[in-house]
Design a protein around this motif. Structure first.
Motif, PDB file in Angstrom:
ATOM      1  N   ILE A   1       2.846 -22.491 -38.377  1.00 43.75           N
ATOM      2  CA  ILE A   1       2.001 -21.566 -37.410  1.00 43.75           C
ATOM      3  C   ILE A   1       1.848 -22.647 -36.262  1.00 43.75           C
ATOM      4  O   ILE A   1       1.272 -23.482 -36.353  1.00 43.75           O
ATOM      5  N   LEU A   2       2.012 -21.873 -34.954  1.00 38.24           N
ATOM      6  CA  LEU A   2       1.693 -22.608 -33.737  1.00 38.24           C
ATOM      7  C   LEU A   2       2.547 -24.026 -33.456  1.00 38.24           C
ATOM      8  O   LEU A   2       3.578 -23.839 -33.607  1.00 38.24           O
TER       9      LEU A   2
ATOM     10  N   ARG B   1       2.274 -26.687 -35.213  1.00 44.51           N
ATOM     11  CA  ARG B   1       2.364 -27.403 -36.572  1.00 44.51           C
ATOM     12  C   ARG B   1       3.864 -27.658 -37.043  1.00 44.51           C
ATOM     13  O   ARG B   1       4.721 -26.967 -36.570  1.00 44.51           O
TER      14      ARG B   1
ATOM     15  N   SER C   1       6.182 -22.265 -33.745  1.00 45.31           N
ATOM     16  CA  SER C   1       6.515 -22.026 -32.346  1.00 45.31           C
ATOM     17  C   SER C   1       6.338 -22.710 -31.161  1.00 45.31           C
ATOM     18  O   SER C   1       6.890 -22.646 -29.921  1.00 45.31           O
TER      19      SER C   1
ATOM     20  N   LYS D   1       3.328 -22.932 -29.592  1.00 44.76           N
ATOM     21  CA  LYS D   1       2.126 -22.541 -28.908  1.00 44.76           C
ATOM     22  C   LYS D   1       0.923 -23.264 -29.649  1.00 44.76           C
ATOM     23  O   LYS D   1       0.901 -23.494 -30.652  1.00 44.76           O
TER      24      LYS D   1
ATOM     25  N   CYS E   1      -3.527 -23.973 -29.971  1.00 43.90           N
ATOM     26  CA  CYS E   1      -4.570 -23.062 -30.257  1.00 43.90           C
ATOM     27  C   CYS E   1      -5.327 -22.648 -28.852  1.00 43.90           C
ATOM     28  O   CYS E   1      -6.231 -21.872 -28.900  1.00 43.90           O
ATOM     29  N   GLU E   2      -5.064 -23.545 -27.954  1.00 42.12           N
ATOM     30  CA  GLU E   2      -5.524 -23.267 -26.389  1.00 42.12           C
ATOM     31  C   GLU E   2      -4.394 -22.462 -25.911  1.00 42.12           C
ATOM     32  O   GLU E   2      -4.672 -22.226 -24.446  1.00 42.12           O
ATOM     33  N   ASN E   3      -3.640 -21.894 -26.544  1.00 40.21           N
ATOM     34  CA  ASN E   3      -2.862 -20.942 -25.773  1.00 40.21           C
ATOM     35  C   ASN E   3      -1.813 -21.544 -24.824  1.00 40.21           C
ATOM     36  O   ASN E   3      -1.269 -20.810 -23.805  1.00 40.21           O
ATOM     37  N   GLU E   4      -1.586 -22.889 -24.857  1.00 39.37           N
ATOM     38  CA  GLU E   4      -0.417 -23.512 -24.070  1.00 39.37           C
ATOM     39  C   GLU E   4       0.796 -23.546 -25.035  1.00 39.37           C
ATOM     40  O   GLU E   4       0.884 -23.099 -26.167  1.00 39.37           O
ATOM     41  N   THR E   5       1.883 -23.684 -24.275  1.00 41.37           N
ATOM     42  CA  THR E   5       3.150 -23.787 -24.933  1.00 41.37           C
ATOM     43  C   THR E   5       3.930 -25.139 -24.762  1.00 41.37           C
ATOM     44  O   THR E   5       3.968 -25.495 -23.429  1.00 41.37           O
ATOM     45  N   ILE E   6       3.998 -25.870 -25.766  1.00 37.92           N
ATOM     46  CA  ILE E   6       4.639 -27.312 -25.673  1.00 37.92           C
ATOM     47  C   ILE E   6       6.118 -27.259 -26.033  1.00 37.92           C
ATOM     48  O   ILE E   6       6.322 -26.238 -26.727  1.00 37.92           O
ATOM     49  N   ASP E   7       6.821 -28.385 -25.566  1.00 40.72           N
ATOM     50  CA  ASP E   7       7.888 -28.302 -26.047  1.00 40.72           C
ATOM     51  C   ASP E   7       8.103 -29.491 -26.907  1.00 40.72           C
ATOM     52  O   ASP E   7       7.762 -30.748 -26.626  1.00 40.72           O
TER      53      ASP E   7
ATOM     54  N   TYR F   1       1.716 -31.350 -34.008  1.00 39.16           N
ATOM     55  CA  TYR F   1       2.814 -31.961 -33.394  1.00 39.16           C
ATOM     56  C   TYR F   1       2.259 -33.091 -32.803  1.00 39.16           C
ATOM     57  O   TYR F   1       2.880 -34.400 -32.631  1.00 39.16           O
ATOM     58  N   CYS F   2       1.013 -33.053 -32.183  1.00 40.63           N
ATOM     59  CA  CYS F   2       0.353 -34.180 -31.587  1.00 40.63           C
ATOM     60  C   CYS F   2       0.071 -35.373 -32.419  1.00 40.63           C
ATOM     61  O   CYS F   2      -0.413 -36.537 -31.974  1.00 40.63           O
ATOM     62  N   ASP F   3      -0.234 -35.292 -33.647  1.00 44.49           N
ATOM     63  CA  ASP F   3      -0.321 -36.385 -34.615  1.00 44.49           C
ATOM     64  C   ASP F   3       0.728 -36.873 -35.046  1.00 44.49           C
ATOM     65  O   ASP F   3       0.858 -38.065 -35.866  1.00 44.49           O
TER      66      ASP F   3
END
Lengths: 94, 94, 94, 94, 94, 94, 94
Positions: E6-7, E9, E45, E47, E49-55, E86-88
């Motif tokens: 989800i999001l 991850r 996806s 998206k 948790c802060e409602n941004e969309t990352i590539d 993703y950021c980890d």
């Protein structure tokens, strides 16, 4: 001589034991987490540290509920006051 | 030689025991959480670390209330000063 | 060979005991919380980690006050320097 | 085979004791808080976790100062590397 | 049956000791702070948790480096997986 | 009678030991850090505490993985439920 | 006399043991982490401390679930109330 709160701070005169019976609000003295009653004495400008401008939902002489630990105590001519941030005031008693 | 605060910092000359009686403000020395009195000596530019620009609600020579722990102490020619962020100043005494 | 600070960092050459008497600033060596004096040696670009662009309110050769704990120490050809964030510099001494 | 950093991370080959004398930078081995020297081996895209895009103020082969504790160590074909966030790199040595 | 993150991850199949020699990446088993290797199995996806969309700068089957402590372990039909943000993820091994 | 989650919360009926074998997902009971399985029973409005509006990437009756510690437990007519924030749900099992 | 919550706070009359059986909601008294039931008595303005305006997804007389530790207790004419932030209310029971 007056105390003018800076930014979104509020100056409050605490009303402790003496008015609890009249108002019907029983603040359990044994519980340190219960809020206290006070009267609004002065309002700051409403600007916040983050440079927002808030509208106070209270006015001078309003009776308010607040968490004591949130404020800073001060004495002026023998009277005790608290200065606290608007956001730490919980409710107005009408 | 002068001390010019950077950003939204304020330089304050603390006024402790000596002016408490005159001003009527009694700061209980036994309570470390009570705020202190001081005189504004210099103001920074008003820019914040987050790149906002704030308007100071105080001016040089104003008597202010602040929480001592928030500031950084310095001595210049034998006089003590504090540098603290504008947001840590609680009120102006008029 | 030079040290070029990245982003909003500032390279400072600390000036400790030797210039305290001349400048009139007495930094109490027994107090670890007192700020230190230094000279600005190099400035970063002024971009922050949050992608803001700040304007430095200081320039090379300015004498500044800063909290020592905030910086990172480095030695170059036997000289000590500190790299610290612009926001941790308290004041310019003029 | 290459290591391609993700987002605003930078891959660095640490240069410890061997080049300290030549560069004139003396990193006190007894002090764990002193930064380390390294060579930039690879740069990420410059996008941050907060979805900002930063411009790297360094390029491949730059000699940089960084706080060791901020990075993640890895070995590739017997060579040690560090991956760290761009914001944890303190300065470029030119 | 599949696991759909989800999001922002990422689902990763860890590749520990078995491929270290082939890839040339030596992950020191005695150091718990060294990152681990894994293969990307599924992407969320994008998206946050802060409602941004990352590539995502990675795709399915990419070999990646990540900090093990950052992920959540799960077993499916006897295979171990990790779900992590993703950021980890530190880097792609190409 | 129904439980309607507020904001971006999700009501989940936990599915613990009984369906682990059928689904092939082995959740190691001895590890308290492993996520749990559950069925989505109800979704909130999708508004967050920060006043954003998120799109749920799951629907009622989806089987989901979540970290148990993140949720708040409740019993209704003898059945156990968890209310947790959407962002604490890790993955959908399809 | 009434209690008017400030900002996005909600005044709640807790309904503890007495209505658990009727409603079918069993709140395990031995577990301090289980939420409590209550009735909404008054709503604030919906403005937040960050100067956002939220729409309450509940109304006066709604039965709600909340985490007790999040609220501030008060007594008025012998009745107990809680003032808590809207975001700490978990669900509406319909």
């Amino acid at each position: 001589m007056t105390i003018k709160p800076i930014l979104d701070r509020v100056l409050i005169e605490p009303k402790r034991k003496e008015n609890e019976t009249k108002s019907g609000i029983i603040l359990n003295a044994s519980s340190t987490e219960r809020p206290e009653l006070g009267i609004v004495v002065a309002l700051g400008s409403g600007k916040t540290c983050e440079n927002e401008t808030i509208d106070f939902e209270l006015k001078i002489n309003d009776k308010v509920l607040f968490n004591k630990y949130a404020g800073t105590e001060i004495s002026l001519y023998g009277k005790d006051y608290l200065i606290l941030k608007y956001c730490d005031i919980l409710a107005v008693i009408e």
